[in-house]
Motif scaffolding. Structure first.
Motif, PDB file in Angstrom:
ATOM      1  N   MET A  35       0.839  -1.170   0.000  1.00 49.51           N
ATOM      2  CA  MET A  35       0.000   0.000   0.000  1.00 49.51           C
ATOM      3  C   MET A  35       0.890   1.241   0.000  1.00 49.51           C
ATOM      4  O   MET A  35       1.820   1.377   0.789  1.00 49.51           O
ATOM      5  CB  MET A  35      -0.876  -0.027   1.248  1.00 49.51           C
ATOM      6  N   ILE A  36       0.604   2.169  -0.881  1.00 48.93           N
ATOM      7  CA  ILE A  36       1.367   3.400  -0.986  1.00 48.93           C
ATOM      8  C   ILE A  36       0.683   4.476  -0.144  1.00 48.93           C
ATOM      9  O   ILE A  36      -0.516   4.703  -0.263  1.00 48.93           O
ATOM     10  CB  ILE A  36       1.472   3.851  -2.454  1.00 48.93           C
ATOM     11  N   ASP A  37       1.467   5.110   0.707  1.00 54.64           N
ATOM     12  CA  ASP A  37       0.933   6.154   1.572  1.00 54.64           C
ATOM     13  C   ASP A  37       1.259   7.511   0.960  1.00 54.64           C
ATOM     14  O   ASP A  37       2.425   7.905   0.883  1.00 54.64           O
ATOM     15  CB  ASP A  37       1.545   6.020   2.962  1.00 54.64           C
ATOM     16  N   ALA A  38       0.240   8.234   0.539  1.00 53.39           N
ATOM     17  CA  ALA A  38       0.448   9.520  -0.124  1.00 53.39           C
ATOM     18  C   ALA A  38       0.782  10.636   0.858  1.00 53.39           C
ATOM     19  O   ALA A  38       1.286  11.679   0.452  1.00 53.39           O
ATOM     20  CB  ALA A  38      -0.794   9.895  -0.918  1.00 53.39           C
ATOM     21  N   THR A  39       0.518  10.442   2.127  1.00 56.28           N
ATOM     22  CA  THR A  39       0.743  11.507   3.106  1.00 56.28           C
ATOM     23  C   THR A  39       2.017  11.310   3.920  1.00 56.28           C
ATOM     24  O   THR A  39       2.226  12.021   4.904  1.00 56.28           O
ATOM     25  CB  THR A  39      -0.453  11.601   4.068  1.00 56.28           C
ATOM     26  N   CYS A  40       2.846  10.390   3.535  1.00 54.96           N
ATOM     27  CA  CYS A  40       4.058  10.093   4.307  1.00 54.96           C
ATOM     28  C   CYS A  40       4.988  11.301   4.373  1.00 54.96           C
ATOM     29  O   CYS A  40       5.461  11.673   5.445  1.00 54.96           O
ATOM     30  CB  CYS A  40       4.773   8.897   3.711  1.00 54.96           C
ATOM     31  N   GLN A  41       5.247  11.936   3.236  1.00 51.10           N
ATOM     32  CA  GLN A  41       6.144  13.092   3.235  1.00 51.10           C
ATOM     33  C   GLN A  41       5.545  14.270   3.987  1.00 51.10           C
ATOM     34  O   GLN A  41       6.256  15.003   4.673  1.00 51.10           O
ATOM     35  CB  GLN A  41       6.472  13.501   1.814  1.00 51.10           C
ATOM     36  N   LEU A  42       4.232  14.435   3.883  1.00 50.63           N
ATOM     37  CA  LEU A  42       3.579  15.516   4.601  1.00 50.63           C
ATOM     38  C   LEU A  42       3.732  15.327   6.113  1.00 50.63           C
ATOM     39  O   LEU A  42       4.012  16.282   6.844  1.00 50.63           O
ATOM     40  CB  LEU A  42       2.101  15.582   4.228  1.00 50.63           C
ATOM     41  N   ARG A  43       3.573  14.094   6.581  1.00 50.71           N
ATOM     42  CA  ARG A  43       3.745  13.831   8.005  1.00 50.71           C
ATOM     43  C   ARG A  43       5.190  14.043   8.429  1.00 50.71           C
ATOM     44  O   ARG A  43       5.454  14.539   9.527  1.00 50.71           O
ATOM     45  CB  ARG A  43       3.281  12.417   8.346  1.00 50.71           C
ATOM     46  N   TRP A  44       6.143  13.685   7.590  1.00 54.59           N
ATOM     47  CA  TRP A  44       7.541  13.888   7.937  1.00 54.59           C
ATOM     48  C   TRP A  44       7.877  15.372   8.046  1.00 54.59           C
ATOM     49  O   TRP A  44       8.512  15.809   9.000  1.00 54.59           O
ATOM     50  CB  TRP A  44       8.459  13.227   6.899  1.00 54.59           C
ATOM     51  N   TYR A  45       7.469  16.166   7.050  1.00 55.50           N
ATOM     52  CA  TYR A  45       7.807  17.588   7.073  1.00 55.50           C
ATOM     53  C   TYR A  45       7.055  18.331   8.162  1.00 55.50           C
ATOM     54  O   TYR A  45       7.606  19.216   8.805  1.00 55.50           O
ATOM     55  CB  TYR A  45       7.563  18.227   5.706  1.00 55.50           C
ATOM     56  N   LEU A  75       8.227  18.032  25.612  1.00 59.99           N
ATOM     57  CA  LEU A  75       8.989  16.807  25.365  1.00 59.99           C
ATOM     58  C   LEU A  75       8.070  15.608  25.125  1.00 59.99           C
ATOM     59  O   LEU A  75       8.361  14.758  24.286  1.00 59.99           O
ATOM     60  CB  LEU A  75       9.938  16.534  26.533  1.00 59.99           C
ATOM     61  N   VAL A  76       6.957  15.541  25.842  1.00 59.92           N
ATOM     62  CA  VAL A  76       5.989  14.463  25.592  1.00 59.92           C
ATOM     63  C   VAL A  76       5.374  14.630  24.202  1.00 59.92           C
ATOM     64  O   VAL A  76       5.206  13.655  23.466  1.00 59.92           O
ATOM     65  CB  VAL A  76       4.901  14.445  26.691  1.00 59.92           C
ATOM     66  N   GLY A  77       5.063  15.866  23.832  1.00 59.78           N
ATOM     67  CA  GLY A  77       4.557  16.119  22.488  1.00 59.78           C
ATOM     68  C   GLY A  77       5.570  15.746  21.420  1.00 59.78           C
ATOM     69  O   GLY A  77       5.212  15.180  20.368  1.00 59.78           O
ATOM     70  N   ALA A  78       6.840  16.032  21.669  1.00 58.09           N
ATOM     71  CA  ALA A  78       7.887  15.661  20.716  1.00 58.09           C
ATOM     72  C   ALA A  78       8.004  14.146  20.600  1.00 58.09           C
ATOM     73  O   ALA A  78       8.254  13.618  19.512  1.00 58.09           O
ATOM     74  CB  ALA A  78       9.220  16.261  21.139  1.00 58.09           C
ATOM     75  N   ALA A  79       7.809  13.431  21.706  1.00 57.26           N
ATOM     76  CA  ALA A  79       7.844  11.964  21.649  1.00 57.26           C
ATOM     77  C   ALA A  79       6.700  11.435  20.783  1.00 57.26           C
ATOM     78  O   ALA A  79       6.888  10.500  19.990  1.00 57.26           O
ATOM     79  CB  ALA A  79       7.764  11.377  23.058  1.00 57.26           C
ATOM     80  N   PHE A  80       5.510  12.011  20.916  1.00 59.36           N
ATOM     81  CA  PHE A  80       4.391  11.608  20.064  1.00 59.36           C
ATOM     82  C   PHE A  80       4.687  11.899  18.594  1.00 59.36           C
ATOM     83  O   PHE A  80       4.368  11.096  17.714  1.00 59.36           O
ATOM     84  CB  PHE A  80       3.100  12.326  20.483  1.00 59.36           C
ATOM     85  N   VAL A  81       5.286  13.043  18.322  1.00 59.72           N
ATOM     86  CA  VAL A  81       5.601  13.398  16.934  1.00 59.72           C
ATOM     87  C   VAL A  81       6.636  12.444  16.358  1.00 59.72           C
ATOM     88  O   VAL A  81       6.510  11.987  15.212  1.00 59.72           O
ATOM     89  CB  VAL A  81       6.075  14.869  16.852  1.00 59.72           C
ATOM     90  N   ILE A  82       7.649  12.104  17.129  1.00 61.82           N
ATOM     91  CA  ILE A  82       8.676  11.171  16.640  1.00 61.82           C
ATOM     92  C   ILE A  82       8.060   9.796  16.387  1.00 61.82           C
ATOM     93  O   ILE A  82       8.359   9.146  15.390  1.00 61.82           O
ATOM     94  CB  ILE A  82       9.852  11.108  17.627  1.00 61.82           C
ATOM     95  N   ARG A  83       7.171   9.354  17.298  1.00 61.95           N
ATOM     96  CA  ARG A  83       6.495   8.071  17.073  1.00 61.95           C
ATOM     97  C   ARG A  83       5.627   8.118  15.818  1.00 61.95           C
ATOM     98  O   ARG A  83       5.530   7.133  15.090  1.00 61.95           O
ATOM     99  CB  ARG A  83       5.620   7.714  18.277  1.00 61.95           C
ATOM    100  N   SER A  84       4.998   9.255  15.554  1.00 57.47           N
ATOM    101  CA  SER A  84       4.157   9.348  14.362  1.00 57.47           C
ATOM    102  C   SER A  84       4.998   9.369  13.095  1.00 57.47           C
ATOM    103  O   SER A  84       4.575   8.860  12.061  1.00 57.47           O
ATOM    104  CB  SER A  84       3.286  10.602  14.418  1.00 57.47           C
ATOM    105  N   MET A  85       6.184   9.939  13.164  1.00 55.18           N
ATOM    106  CA  MET A  85       7.044   9.989  11.986  1.00 55.18           C
ATOM    107  C   MET A  85       7.603   8.611  11.641  1.00 55.18           C
ATOM    108  O   MET A  85       7.887   8.331  10.478  1.00 55.18           O
ATOM    109  CB  MET A  85       8.183  10.982  12.200  1.00 55.18           C
ATOM    110  N   THR A  86       7.750   7.749  12.628  1.00 53.83           N
ATOM    111  CA  THR A  86       8.331   6.433  12.374  1.00 53.83           C
ATOM    112  C   THR A  86       7.286   5.329  12.238  1.00 53.83           C
ATOM    113  O   THR A  86       7.644   4.188  11.959  1.00 53.83           O
ATOM    114  CB  THR A  86       9.296   6.059  13.512  1.00 53.83           C
ATOM    115  N   SER A  87       6.019   5.664  12.405  1.00 55.18           N
ATOM    116  CA  SER A  87       4.960   4.660  12.314  1.00 55.18           C
ATOM    117  C   SER A  87       4.683   4.296  10.854  1.00 55.18           C
ATOM    118  O   SER A  87       4.772   5.135   9.961  1.00 55.18           O
ATOM    119  CB  SER A  87       3.684   5.195  12.967  1.00 55.18           C
ATOM    120  N   ARG A  88       4.320   3.062  10.618  1.00 53.80           N
ATOM    121  CA  ARG A  88       4.019   2.594   9.262  1.00 53.80           C
ATOM    122  C   ARG A  88       2.531   2.669   8.933  1.00 53.80           C
ATOM    123  O   ARG A  88       2.159   2.684   7.782  1.00 53.80           O
ATOM    124  CB  ARG A  88       4.485   1.155   9.103  1.00 53.80           C
ATOM    125  N   GLU A  89       1.687   2.719   9.944  1.00 52.50           N
ATOM    126  CA  GLU A  89       0.244   2.748   9.717  1.00 52.50           C
ATOM    127  C   GLU A  89      -0.218   4.210   9.597  1.00 52.50           C
ATOM    128  O   GLU A  89      -0.046   4.996  10.528  1.00 52.50           O
ATOM    129  CB  GLU A  89      -0.479   2.072  10.879  1.00 52.50           C
TER     130      GLU A  89
END
Length: 96
Positions: free
Chosen positions: A1-11, A52-66
């Motif tokens: 499955m191709i995720d079209a929003t992957c780059q948007l979530r990263w940036y 810092l907790v918010g940054a942890a959530f953001v890092i987890r979201s950037m590395t998540s595959r779903e």
């Protein structure tokens, strides 16, 4: 499955990490100034952990595959970072 929003979530995640760490750094530098009052570190101790907790959530979201879970974690992280920045600025304004 191709995720079209992957780059948007990263940036957007990188931007949110910038918004999480730069206020903490700047308020810490202001508080460690030799002419600063004794209570200048209070905003950092209260708003810093929220960022810092918010940054942890953001890092987890950037590395998540779903995509659905990733966007949910990014939204939670963004809300926490916004809350932490408001706490930093608001407490600093109340102190000075």
């Amino acid at each position: 499955m191709i995720d079209a929003t992957c780059q948007l979530r990263w940036y957007s995640g990188l931007g949110l990490l910038f918004l999480a760490f730069m206020p903490i750094l700047s308020f810490t530098l202001l508080a460690t100034d030799p002419g600063a009052a004794g209570n200048e570190l209070v905003p950092v101790f209260i708003g810093g952990p929220v960022n810092l907790v918010g940054a942890a959530f953001v890092i987890r979201s950037m590395t998540s595959r779903e995509p659905a879970a990733s966007s949910r974690m990014l939204a939670i992280g963004a809300a926490l970072i916004l809350l932490g920045d408001v706490l930093l600025i608001g407490i600093r304004a109340a102190i000075t």
